[in-house]
Design a protein around this motif. Sequence first.
Motif, short mmCIF file in Angstrom:
data_model
loop_
_atom_site.label_atom_id
_atom_site.label_comp_id
_atom_site.label_asym_id
_atom_site.label_seq_id
_atom_site.Cartn_x
_atom_site.Cartn_y
_atom_site.Cartn_z
N CYS A 128 29.94 40.69 37.03
CA CYS A 128 30.05 39.23 36.99
C CYS A 128 31.15 38.79 37.95
N TYR A 129 31.30 37.48 38.14
CA TYR A 129 32.31 36.94 39.06
C TYR A 129 33.71 37.40 38.67
N HIS A 130 33.94 37.47 37.36
CA HIS A 130 35.25 37.85 36.85
C HIS A 130 35.57 39.33 37.11
N CYS A 131 34.54 40.19 37.18
CA CYS A 131 34.76 41.61 37.53
C CYS A 131 35.40 41.70 38.91
N LEU A 132 34.97 40.83 39.82
CA LEU A 132 35.42 40.87 41.21
C LEU A 132 36.69 40.05 41.41
N PHE A 133 36.75 38.89 40.76
CA PHE A 133 37.90 38.00 40.90
C PHE A 133 38.47 37.68 39.52
N PRO A 134 39.27 38.62 38.96
CA PRO A 134 39.84 38.37 37.62
C PRO A 134 40.65 37.07 37.61
N GLU A 135 40.56 36.37 36.51
CA GLU A 135 41.24 35.08 36.38
C GLU A 135 42.75 35.32 36.30
N ALA A 136 43.51 34.63 37.12
CA ALA A 136 44.96 34.78 37.09
C ALA A 136 45.58 33.39 36.96
N GLU A 137 46.63 33.31 36.16
CA GLU A 137 47.23 32.00 35.90
C GLU A 137 47.93 31.45 37.14
N ASP A 138 48.47 32.36 37.95
CA ASP A 138 49.28 31.90 39.08
C ASP A 138 48.45 31.77 40.36
N VAL A 139 47.11 31.81 40.21
CA VAL A 139 46.27 31.77 41.40
C VAL A 139 46.46 30.43 42.13
N GLU A 140 46.58 30.54 43.43
CA GLU A 140 46.83 29.34 44.22
C GLU A 140 45.51 28.73 44.66
N GLU A 141 45.30 27.50 44.32
CA GLU A 141 44.07 26.81 44.71
C GLU A 141 44.14 26.45 46.20
N VAL A 142 43.13 26.90 46.92
CA VAL A 142 43.02 26.54 48.33
C VAL A 142 41.71 25.78 48.49
N ARG A 143 41.77 24.51 48.69
CA ARG A 143 40.55 23.70 48.73
C ARG A 143 40.42 22.99 50.06
N CYS A 144 39.14 22.81 50.46
CA CYS A 144 38.96 22.15 51.77
C CYS A 144 39.33 20.68 51.69
N ALA A 145 39.52 20.17 50.46
CA ALA A 145 39.99 18.79 50.33
C ALA A 145 41.32 18.61 51.04
N VAL A 146 42.11 19.71 51.12
CA VAL A 146 43.41 19.61 51.78
C VAL A 146 43.56 20.57 52.96
N MET A 147 42.68 21.59 53.05
CA MET A 147 42.93 22.69 53.99
C MET A 147 42.16 22.62 55.29
N GLY A 148 41.08 21.92 55.35
CA GLY A 148 40.25 21.95 56.55
C GLY A 148 39.18 23.02 56.45
N VAL A 149 38.02 22.72 56.96
CA VAL A 149 36.91 23.67 56.93
C VAL A 149 35.99 23.36 58.11
N PHE A 150 35.52 24.42 58.76
CA PHE A 150 34.64 24.32 59.92
C PHE A 150 33.25 23.91 59.43
N ALA A 151 32.74 22.77 59.94
CA ALA A 151 31.53 22.18 59.37
C ALA A 151 30.35 23.13 59.23
N PRO A 152 29.93 23.82 60.32
CA PRO A 152 28.72 24.66 60.18
C PRO A 152 28.92 25.85 59.27
N LEU A 153 30.18 26.25 59.01
CA LEU A 153 30.41 27.37 58.09
C LEU A 153 29.84 27.05 56.71
N THR A 154 30.05 25.80 56.25
CA THR A 154 29.51 25.43 54.93
C THR A 154 27.98 25.46 54.96
N GLY A 155 27.41 25.11 56.13
CA GLY A 155 25.95 25.17 56.27
C GLY A 155 25.43 26.59 56.20
#
Length: 253
Positions: free
Chosen positions: A170-197
Amino acid sequence: MTDEQLLRYSRHILLDALGIEGQQRILDSHALIVGAGGLGSPAALYLASAGIGRITLVDDDVVDLTNLQRQILHTEARVGMAKAESGRLALAALNPAVDVVPLQSRLAGAELDALVGSADLVLDCSDNFTTRHAINRACVHHRKPLISGAAIRFDGQVSVYDLARDDAPCYHCLFPEAEDVEEVRCAVMGVFAPLTGIVGTMQAAEALKLVAGIGESLNGRLLLLDALNMEWRKVKFRRDPDCAVCGSAATAG
Ligand SMILES: [Zn+2]
């Protein structure tokens, strides 16, 4: 299938691996897409063009001018409209036969669990870890395939957790949930348009293969794309028997 459907989906039906049977399974399927943004836009457009029976499109946000650089479901005329409704309009224009259910909501708890239970598979096109882990828990609970994508800056990821299978991580097997995980979101970080495509389109491809029952999915494999150098890497991973979400301790009792 009607004559019009046979014509409309003829380029799918011509594919030996897919054929009429595979197309019929696509027509009979229900996909839950969480997020009508950069990933959810191409994913939803391809599922609708391919004739998937029903799409539940979930997003709590409204269309903003800064979204239009990559979120191709939306238009300048619909800035300010709920993204779920704007998405419904785009999909209805493309293929009115698809039953699109727009939901302006930040899915959580019992509502999320019930929706995952009612869908055939789930596309995680969200942009935050809280939602990703909540979707994963519901998919583990209902043993529904989860098609997960992520894109930030020039880095993309895509994988499948085919939780109908006993050996699927499952997703959690690969990315265990951590309390101190830093959110990196394209709302603030920038993202190359066709990459999302690219990533969202791959999610649609994996979803269509899964509902049609063809090919080999990305289950147990994570694809990583460095779009700046256009290089792919593949990481294989297994189910974690001690996983807090899908492991024996979590499911016992
Ligand atoms: Zn797990």
